[in-house]
Scaffold this active site. Structure first.
Site, PDB file in Angstrom:
ATOM      1  N   ILE A 246       0.888  -1.158   0.000  1.00 36.10           N
ATOM      2  CA  ILE A 246       0.000   0.000   0.000  1.00 36.10           C
ATOM      3  C   ILE A 246       0.926   1.207   0.000  1.00 36.10           C
ATOM      4  CG2 ILE A 246      -1.774   1.287   1.236  1.00 36.10           C
ATOM      5  CD1 ILE A 246      -2.797  -1.267   2.400  1.00 36.10           C
ATOM      6  N   PRO A 247       1.073   1.895  -1.132  1.00 39.26           N
ATOM      7  CA  PRO A 247       2.153   2.874  -1.306  1.00 39.26           C
ATOM      8  C   PRO A 247       1.916   4.243  -0.660  1.00 39.26           C
ATOM      9  CG  PRO A 247       0.863   2.744  -3.308  1.00 39.26           C
ATOM     10  CD  PRO A 247       0.298   1.693  -2.370  1.00 39.26           C
ATOM     11  N   CYS A 248       1.834   4.259   0.659  1.00 38.70           N
ATOM     12  CA  CYS A 248       1.663   5.533   1.356  1.00 38.70           C
ATOM     13  C   CYS A 248       2.892   6.421   1.195  1.00 38.70           C
ATOM     14  CB  CYS A 248       1.331   5.305   2.833  1.00 38.70           C
ATOM     15  SG  CYS A 248       2.571   4.376   3.744  1.00 38.70           S
ATOM     16  N   HIS A 249       4.020   5.826   0.772  1.00 44.31           N
ATOM     17  CA  HIS A 249       5.226   6.620   0.543  1.00 44.31           C
ATOM     18  C   HIS A 249       5.050   7.597  -0.618  1.00 44.31           C
ATOM     19  CE1 HIS A 249       5.631   2.903  -1.903  1.00 44.31           C
ATOM     20  NE2 HIS A 249       6.104   3.716  -2.816  1.00 44.31           N
ATOM     21  N   ARG A 250       4.019   7.419  -1.447  1.00 40.51           N
ATOM     22  CA  ARG A 250       3.803   8.304  -2.599  1.00 40.51           C
ATOM     23  C   ARG A 250       2.991   9.549  -2.253  1.00 40.51           C
ATOM     24  NH1 ARG A 250       2.314   3.313  -6.653  1.00 40.51           N
ATOM     25  NH2 ARG A 250       4.342   2.273  -6.487  1.00 40.51           N
TER      26      ARG A 250
END
Length: 283
Positions: A246-250
């Site tokens: 789940i790409p919360c880093h984006r």
């Protein structure tokens, strides 16, 4: 025991951290190599092998100005439409295409995982050590953590009444294949997550941000129909239980600054930079 992959990541992370903190001085190759106790030639080879580009080029991808340009580019389309941009590589939509989120039942959510049997294991990745855990329905937790004992303690806090088994299963192996970005190397990844309806909605929206693109808390709030809830969106992102998949880093600040990250700001910078390199976005 530290594997070579983890040793390399720690060296690169130290270099990235040094570059970010000293970018105004524009440190040269010799200076950065000295900081991580390597010869310039060895450091250049190691960094290029790890990131796919030179330290100098990587600095461009993690600059605030570059992030601002990516945000401008992203705002020209809706969040859902952005996943279909033809300018991105074929792997940019893997999160959207291959990852499916299923919320836990009210009973599973409220009773701390009672009656759940959770398998967990540790792995080495390009971005450091990882703890990954799964129920019979899917991945329920994944976190970067250098200290294995602390990682397991955090997992237990999330499911205090569950039964835990140190065991690698096919669900975990399939999810770990995602790091290789080989579209033929895995099937659909199922996530079995504990979260409120709002949190699940936010986490699902993160899957629609293509690799190499970025968004902000405000834009994300607007796209899910809660334009005035950017703070709540930020809180939900901060509680994301599954790193990387789940790409919360984006999601970054509207100023272009990357901001905080549950698993370390340097790691967030490293992931964003590597995704930009892989997609080779042209601005």
């Amino acid at each position: 025991m530290h594997t070579q992959e983890n040793i390399d990541y720690n060296r690169i992370a130290s270099a990235i951290d040094y570059i970010v903190k000293n970018f105004r001085k524009q440190p040269d190759l010799n200076e950065i190599a000295t900081e991580v106790h390597l010869s310039p030639a060895h450091f250049q080879r190691l960094f290029t092998k790890w990131a796919g580009t030179s330290p100098k080029k990587f600095l461009q991808y993690i600059s605030v100005q570059y992030a601002k340009e990516i945000l401008k580019q992203s705002e020209k389309t809706s969040l859902s439409d952005a996943a279909y941009q033809t300018g991105l590589s074929g792997t940019s939509r893997l999160h959207d295409l291959f990852i499916n989120i299923e919320g836990m039942t009210p009973a599973e959510y409220k009773n701390g995982g009672k009656n759940l049997i959770i398998n967990y294991s540790y792995s080495e990745t390009q971005f450091g050590k990882l703890l990954i855990a799964s129920t019979t329905k899917g991945i329920c937790y994944m976190a970067f953590e250098d200290k294995t004992k602390e990682a397991f303690t955090t997992l237990q806090k999330n499911f205090p009444n569950a039964t835990f088994r140190l065991r690698t299963d096919s669900l975990q192996q399939n999810a770990l294949a995602f790091f290789q970005k080989d579209i033929n190397g895995f099937s659909e990844i199922k996530l079995h997550l504990k979260g409120t309806d709002f949190q699940l909605k936010v986490w699902e929206s993160l899957l629609k941000i293509p690799e190499g693109n970025l968004s902000t808390y405000g834009v994300l709030a607007e796209k899910i129909g809660h334009s005035k809830a950017s703070r709540a969106v930020g809180t939900a992102i901060g509680k994301n239980p599954v790193a990387y998949l789940i790409p919360c880093h984006r999601v970054i600040q509207s100023s272009g600054k990357f901001g905080g990250y549950m698993w370390g700001t340097t790691r967030k910078t490293a992931i964003i930079g590597c995704e930009a390199v892989k997609n080779n976005l042209k601005l």
